[in-house]
Design a protein around this motif. Sequence first.
Motif, PDB file in Angstrom:
ATOM      1  N   LEU A 197       1.602  77.086  99.621  1.00  0.00           N
ATOM      2  CA  LEU A 197       0.949  77.877 100.585  1.00  0.00           C
ATOM      3  C   LEU A 197       1.571  79.688 100.064  1.00  0.00           C
ATOM      4  O   LEU A 197       1.538  80.567  99.511  1.00  0.00           O
ATOM      5  N   GLU A 198       2.859  79.900  99.939  1.00  0.00           N
ATOM      6  CA  GLU A 198       2.894  81.267  99.071  1.00  0.00           C
ATOM      7  C   GLU A 198       2.778  81.046  98.019  1.00  0.00           C
ATOM      8  O   GLU A 198       2.693  81.962  97.457  1.00  0.00           O
ATOM      9  N   ARG A 199       3.151  80.232  97.128  1.00  0.00           N
ATOM     10  CA  ARG A 199       2.456  80.161  95.952  1.00  0.00           C
ATOM     11  C   ARG A 199       1.019  81.422  96.016  1.00  0.00           C
ATOM     12  O   ARG A 199       1.094  81.694  94.903  1.00  0.00           O
ATOM     13  N   VAL A 200       0.244  80.621  96.732  1.00  0.00           N
ATOM     14  CA  VAL A 200      -0.573  81.412  96.626  1.00  0.00           C
ATOM     15  C   VAL A 200      -0.585  82.549  97.631  1.00  0.00           C
ATOM     16  O   VAL A 200      -2.244  83.175  98.196  1.00  0.00           O
ATOM     17  N   GLY A 201       0.297  83.148  98.068  1.00  0.00           N
ATOM     18  CA  GLY A 201       0.236  84.143  98.884  1.00  0.00           C
ATOM     19  C   GLY A 201      -0.211  83.670  99.778  1.00  0.00           C
ATOM     20  O   GLY A 201      -1.090  85.325 100.873  1.00  0.00           O
ATOM     21  N   LEU A 202      -0.206  83.063 100.357  1.00  0.00           N
ATOM     22  CA  LEU A 202      -0.365  83.004 102.039  1.00  0.00           C
ATOM     23  C   LEU A 202       0.042  82.573 102.971  1.00  0.00           C
ATOM     24  O   LEU A 202      -0.078  81.503 104.399  1.00  0.00           O
ATOM     25  N   VAL A 203       1.861  82.231 102.705  1.00  0.00           N
ATOM     26  CA  VAL A 203       2.647  81.742 103.943  1.00  0.00           C
ATOM     27  C   VAL A 203       2.638  82.505 104.914  1.00  0.00           C
ATOM     28  O   VAL A 203       2.851  81.454 105.990  1.00  0.00           O
ATOM     29  N   ASP A 204       2.033  82.862 105.499  1.00  0.00           N
ATOM     30  CA  ASP A 204       1.617  83.971 106.618  1.00  0.00           C
ATOM     31  C   ASP A 204       0.887  83.716 107.599  1.00  0.00           C
ATOM     32  O   ASP A 204       0.769  83.645 108.227  1.00  0.00           O
ATOM     33  N   ARG A 205      -0.628  82.487 106.916  1.00  0.00           N
ATOM     34  CA  ARG A 205      -1.752  82.275 107.410  1.00  0.00           C
ATOM     35  C   ARG A 205      -1.390  80.230 108.071  1.00  0.00           C
ATOM     36  O   ARG A 205      -1.746  79.353 107.431  1.00  0.00           O
ATOM     37  N   ALA A 206      -0.222  80.009 107.491  1.00  0.00           N
ATOM     38  CA  ALA A 206       0.488  78.907 107.430  1.00  0.00           C
ATOM     39  C   ALA A 206      -0.099  78.164 108.995  1.00  0.00           C
ATOM     40  O   ALA A 206      -0.125  77.348 108.397  1.00  0.00           O
ATOM     41  N   THR A 207      -0.072  79.015 109.536  1.00  0.00           N
ATOM     42  CA  THR A 207      -0.241  77.708 110.777  1.00  0.00           C
ATOM     43  C   THR A 207      -2.150  78.274 111.207  1.00  0.00           C
ATOM     44  O   THR A 207      -2.514  78.020 112.651  1.00  0.00           O
ATOM     45  N   ALA A 208      -3.101  79.424 110.832  1.00  0.00           N
ATOM     46  CA  ALA A 208      -4.200  79.196 110.831  1.00  0.00           C
ATOM     47  C   ALA A 208      -5.177  77.623 110.888  1.00  0.00           C
ATOM     48  O   ALA A 208      -4.970  77.080 109.576  1.00  0.00           O
TER      49      ALA A 208
END
Length: 341
Positions: free
Chosen positions: A110-121
Amino acid sequence: MRRGAVELDVPLAARPGQVIGVLGPNGGGKTTSVLALAGVLPLGEGHVRVGAEVWDDGRRRLAPEQRRVGLMLADSLLFPHLRAVDNIAYGPRSRGLDRRRARARALDELERVGLVDRATARPAELSSGQQARVALARALATDPALLLLDEPLSALDPDTRARTRSDLAARLTAYAGVTVLVTHDPLDALTLADHLVFIENGRVTQAGTPAEVLSEPRSPYVGTVVGLNLYAAQGDSHGHVHTAGGGLLVTTAPTEGSVWATVAPSAVSLHRHEPEGSARNAWRLRIASLTLQGQSARVGLVGTLPLTAEVTLESVTALGLQVGQHVWAAVKATEVRTYPQ
């Protein structure tokens, strides 16, 4: 191999880290090739070899779940009840990784695709572009040796597609395996792939780097994809190029024998009356189509020599261009390029 009316004979070879772009008309064999690589369809002859592993040789075949393959489709197919991190962790978990390590791997992707902040979505809480990036992260979370992308961006709107294409390109740069990208979009292929393979009627009609394909297309379909007028023709030493359809072109750089002749749409000028001046190629043609593209228009012309012209919107207005109208099209001889078939 055969699937329905299509008999497929498509050699594909790639080195680690390479992105192979596969293009072709509908029904040509692109998706069949992907299904054969994934193990969904068995080979009749030939082989699928990835690294030192033989996945299919026509006699012994690994099942899809035994192959180190990642798959991403136009529809992200995310589990709607699972959060993004759990969607991605599903693959590593199914391959035996414990919950803690699978989650850590998912967060890393998720961090590699820039979405670690949306992990719980959950998927319904993500935009279409974000869903595509989660699907890519899920495909890569199992460390596949082969990544199959089948029209991965086709369901996205133009703005989202452009942003997601950029994200995809960045992520593929860091991927060490082989990627096979199937797409109808020439921009996807030209910006993401470093080698292109065109499949028509189950056969490879052209393969090469994007630069090679752009420079010398070798089938009418490839010519359309790269945006050039392309003709199978016979050339002589005097610069006369006779097309298979009965048209005549004049070039200043003749190639004798069986040739391909190309004309860039931007090199075609349109006129209400027969032009005077330096253009040695001129035809009276009928407008069959008129398509606006930003600040320009592509004009499809039919007649002695089927031709596509690209003109400014000002020219469309000044000439009063309309479908069904007859106009004169002119091309300078220096703009006609030929090369051997």
